[in-house]
Enzyme design. Structure first.
Site, PDB file in Angstrom:
ATOM      1  N   SER A 118     -29.499 -70.735  -1.508  1.00 29.43           N
ATOM      2  CA  SER A 118     -30.571 -69.835  -1.068  1.00 29.43           C
ATOM      3  C   SER A 118     -31.797 -70.620  -0.620  1.00 29.43           C
ATOM      4  O   SER A 118     -32.418 -70.295   0.395  1.00 29.43           O
ATOM      5  CB  SER A 118     -30.993 -68.902  -2.201  1.00 29.43           C
ATOM      6  OG  SER A 118     -29.971 -68.026  -2.514  1.00 29.43           O
ATOM      7  N   ASP A 141     -25.685 -71.759 -12.809  1.00 29.77           N
ATOM      8  CA  ASP A 141     -24.867 -72.966 -12.624  1.00 29.77           C
ATOM      9  C   ASP A 141     -25.639 -74.252 -12.945  1.00 29.77           C
ATOM     10  O   ASP A 141     -25.051 -75.299 -13.194  1.00 29.77           O
ATOM     11  CB  ASP A 141     -24.351 -73.053 -11.186  1.00 29.77           C
ATOM     12  CG  ASP A 141     -23.435 -71.894 -10.835  1.00 29.77           C
ATOM     13  OD1 ASP A 141     -23.140 -71.076 -11.731  1.00 29.77           O
ATOM     14  OD2 ASP A 141     -23.010 -71.807  -9.673  1.00 29.77           O
ATOM     15  N   MET A 183     -18.419 -69.413 -15.782  1.00 32.55           N
ATOM     16  CA  MET A 183     -18.840 -69.570 -14.393  1.00 32.55           C
ATOM     17  C   MET A 183     -19.353 -70.978 -14.107  1.00 32.55           C
ATOM     18  O   MET A 183     -19.531 -71.799 -15.011  1.00 32.55           O
ATOM     19  CB  MET A 183     -19.908 -68.544 -14.037  1.00 32.55           C
ATOM     20  CG  MET A 183     -19.345 -67.195 -13.622  1.00 32.55           C
ATOM     21  SD  MET A 183     -20.664 -66.104 -13.045  1.00 32.55           S
ATOM     22  CE  MET A 183     -19.690 -64.791 -12.311  1.00 32.55           C
ATOM     23  N   ARG A 185     -19.928 -72.297  -9.953  1.00 35.89           N
ATOM     24  CA  ARG A 185     -19.187 -72.321  -8.684  1.00 35.89           C
ATOM     25  C   ARG A 185     -18.688 -73.717  -8.329  1.00 35.89           C
ATOM     26  O   ARG A 185     -17.568 -73.893  -7.865  1.00 35.89           O
ATOM     27  CB  ARG A 185     -20.087 -71.794  -7.564  1.00 35.89           C
ATOM     28  CG  ARG A 185     -19.354 -71.351  -6.315  1.00 35.89           C
ATOM     29  CD  ARG A 185     -20.322 -71.137  -5.163  1.00 35.89           C
ATOM     30  NE  ARG A 185     -21.413 -70.258  -5.485  1.00 35.89           N
ATOM     31  CZ  ARG A 185     -21.454 -68.958  -5.192  1.00 35.89           C
ATOM     32  NH1 ARG A 185     -20.432 -68.410  -4.585  1.00 35.89           N
ATOM     33  NH2 ARG A 185     -22.510 -68.245  -5.503  1.00 35.89           N
ATOM     34  N   GLU A 236     -14.879 -72.353 -14.007  1.00 35.06           N
ATOM     35  CA  GLU A 236     -14.152 -71.678 -12.922  1.00 35.06           C
ATOM     36  C   GLU A 236     -13.804 -72.633 -11.788  1.00 35.06           C
ATOM     37  O   GLU A 236     -12.824 -72.440 -11.065  1.00 35.06           O
ATOM     38  CB  GLU A 236     -14.943 -70.492 -12.374  1.00 35.06           C
ATOM     39  CG  GLU A 236     -16.254 -70.874 -11.710  1.00 35.06           C
ATOM     40  CD  GLU A 236     -16.923 -69.717 -10.973  1.00 35.06           C
ATOM     41  OE1 GLU A 236     -16.230 -68.868 -10.395  1.00 35.06           O
ATOM     42  OE2 GLU A 236     -18.166 -69.676 -10.975  1.00 35.06           O
ATOM     43  N   GLN A 281     -22.265 -63.407 -18.093  1.00 34.48           N
ATOM     44  CA  GLN A 281     -23.167 -64.561 -18.253  1.00 34.48           C
ATOM     45  C   GLN A 281     -24.473 -64.405 -17.488  1.00 34.48           C
ATOM     46  O   GLN A 281     -25.416 -65.142 -17.696  1.00 34.48           O
ATOM     47  CB  GLN A 281     -22.470 -65.837 -17.746  1.00 34.48           C
ATOM     48  CG  GLN A 281     -21.315 -66.269 -18.599  1.00 34.48           C
ATOM     49  CD  GLN A 281     -20.298 -67.081 -17.812  1.00 34.48           C
ATOM     50  OE1 GLN A 281     -20.276 -68.292 -17.887  1.00 34.48           O
ATOM     51  NE2 GLN A 281     -19.436 -66.422 -17.065  1.00 34.48           N
ATOM     52  N   ARG A 282     -24.502 -63.466 -16.564  1.00 28.88           N
ATOM     53  CA  ARG A 282     -25.693 -63.358 -15.709  1.00 28.88           C
ATOM     54  C   ARG A 282     -26.645 -62.255 -16.134  1.00 28.88           C
ATOM     55  O   ARG A 282     -27.850 -62.363 -15.919  1.00 28.88           O
ATOM     56  CB  ARG A 282     -25.262 -63.104 -14.257  1.00 28.88           C
ATOM     57  CG  ARG A 282     -24.573 -64.271 -13.634  1.00 28.88           C
ATOM     58  CD  ARG A 282     -24.832 -64.460 -12.172  1.00 28.88           C
ATOM     59  NE  ARG A 282     -24.869 -63.306 -11.351  1.00 28.88           N
ATOM     60  CZ  ARG A 282     -24.255 -63.194 -10.170  1.00 28.88           C
ATOM     61  NH1 ARG A 282     -23.503 -64.200  -9.747  1.00 28.88           N
ATOM     62  NH2 ARG A 282     -24.386 -62.134  -9.444  1.00 28.88           N
TER      63      ARG A 282
HETATM   64  O1  F6P Z   1     -23.968 -69.165  -8.395  1.00 26.78           O
HETATM   65  C1  F6P Z   1     -24.007 -68.267  -9.449  1.00 26.78           C
HETATM   66  C2  F6P Z   1     -22.660 -67.630  -9.645  1.00 26.78           C
HETATM   67  O2  F6P Z   1     -22.740 -66.760 -10.764  1.00 26.78           O
HETATM   68  C3  F6P Z   1     -21.503 -68.602  -9.821  1.00 26.78           C
HETATM   69  O3  F6P Z   1     -21.431 -69.121 -11.123  1.00 26.78           O
HETATM   70  C4  F6P Z   1     -20.323 -67.741  -9.431  1.00 26.78           C
HETATM   71  O4  F6P Z   1     -19.278 -68.541  -8.913  1.00 26.78           O
HETATM   72  C5  F6P Z   1     -20.894 -66.865  -8.357  1.00 26.78           C
HETATM   73  O5  F6P Z   1     -22.301 -66.844  -8.531  1.00 26.78           O
HETATM   74  C6  F6P Z   1     -20.390 -65.438  -8.387  1.00 26.78           C
HETATM   75  O6  F6P Z   1     -20.898 -64.761  -7.279  1.00 26.78           O
HETATM   76  P1  F6P Z   1     -20.743 -63.185  -7.066  1.00 26.78           P
HETATM   77  O7  F6P Z   1     -21.837 -62.522  -7.848  1.00 26.78           O
HETATM   78  O8  F6P Z   1     -20.924 -63.008  -5.607  1.00 26.78           O
HETATM   79  O9  F6P Z   1     -19.407 -62.791  -7.575  1.00 26.78           O
END
Ligand code: F6P
Length: 357
Positions: A118, A141, A183, A185, A236, A281-282
């Protein structure tokens, strides 16, 4: 005349974004008498007419906001301005439309909260116009270059650790190998940190090449020593070991965690279960550490604008907030150091990293 600064949250959400927005609005008002405009849905709000933005009233951004996960401004990780997905399936450069929308807001500075991807896009988007831009790093991440911490990471590690705390008793009760996919990426920061904190037996990350045969041997050794259950954490992005490449049918349809659990069951005879933690996790309430980071970085981002600085990112380094040129951040990624402290600590604790070491 009162200055106006803008803020937007871009990319995948994480815990601590609301605390960041609040810190920016409070510092702008109380430190400098400035107004803060929140742009909705990342850069997507700039495409709407009228532009989707709201003037933030610091009096209404009370401390409760800092406790909430997500971002009340909204975010998007699907609207690349330079290759915007249109309904007919084509990709269109919509950056000029976004800049037109931005001009209408009559801002004197802009703060973008985002991960590495971003921040790169935002920097490129805003470069043609004369508007000071400051980046704030956020991503579970934790792979943004030149900062030790990104907002959201601490919370994600806490959740992954809690998941291991919960998987351990059920795994032990049923003598199972419990595989937890977390997670990340491109990086294994969450996996290695949670793996150590949560007492994992095996941690597999993309930065350390691993092979199934070593994981199988470790679990067999544990079982021989009387440990009938095991905890395995896999990032992942850890992919799969090269044993899998011999069979196309082995391609993991549901991610590496599910694939790994199946292969471990076949190879060790153990009963296995996979848990894919995903977006859990988010979306949590941010940890104290994430709230502190959000507050410190948000305040400093405003201060940088007040100092007349631009094209920089606030960062956490060596127990304090610093700022670095965005040019030193974009296009880079800070992955787990294969010989770094956490990897060495994991090895010292007897955690198997799947590389036979
Ligand atoms: O970059 C943050 C992240 O949560 C990664 O860990 C994960 O691979 C990706 O975003 C998931 O994205 P989306 O919300 O588009 O599924």
């Amino acid at each position: 005349m009162t200055k106006r600064i803008g803020i937007l949250t871009s990319g995948g959400d994480c815990a601590g974004l609301n605390a960041t927005i609040r810190a920016v609005a409070l510092r702008a008002r109380h430190g400098y008498g400035w107004a803060t405009v929140g742009i909705r849905y990342g850069t997507l709000g700039l495409l709407e007419r009228p532009v989707q933005a709201v003037t933030l009233d610091p009096a209404r951004l009370d401390a409760a906001l800092a406790r909430h996960g997500g971002t009340f401004l909204g975010s998007s990780n699907r609207g690349n301005p330079f290759a915007f997905p249109m309904t007919d399936g084509s990709l269109k450069n919509r950056s000029r439309e976004m800049l037109e929308g931005l001009r209408g807001l009559e801002l004197d500075g802009l703060i973008g909260v985002g991960g590495d991807g971003s921040l790169e896009i935002l920097r490129r988007l805003f470069s043609p116009i004369d508007l000071p831009f400051i980046g704030v790093p956020k991503t579970i991440d934790n792979d943004v270059a030149n900062t030790e911490r990104a907002i959201g990471y601490s919370t994600a590690v806490a959740i992954a650790t809690e998941a291991l705390d919960r998987l351990q008793p059920t795994g032990a009760s049923h003598e199972r190998v419990m595989v937890l996919e977390v997670m990340g990426r491109d990086a294994g920061h969450i996996a290695i940190a949670a793996g150590i904190a949560g007492g994992a037996d095996v941690v597999l990350i993309p930065e350390v090449p691993w092979r199934l045969v070593h994981v199988v041997a470790h679990i067999a050794a544990l079982r021989e020593a009387g440990h009938t259950a095991a905890l395995v954490v896999v990032a992942e992005a850890a992919g799969q070991s090269d044993e899998a490449s011999d069979a196309a049918s082995d391609a993991p349809p549901q991610g590496v965690g599910t694939w790994l659990a199946r292969r471990l069951s076949l190879a060790t005879g153990a009963e296995t279960r996979a848990t894919v933690l995903g977006h859990v996790q988010r979306g949590a309430m941010p940890t104290a550490e994430d709230r502190l980071l959000a507050a410190s970085l948000g305040v400093r981002a405003v201060d940088l604008l007040a100092e007349g600085k631009a094209d920089r990112m606030v960062a956490w380094w060596n127990r304090e907030v610093i700022d670095v040129p965005l040019a030193r951040v974009v296009g880079k990624s800070r992955t787990v150091e294969p010989d770094g402290t956490l990897v060495r600590t994991a090895r010292a604790l007897g955690i198997c990293l799947g590389d036979g070491a």
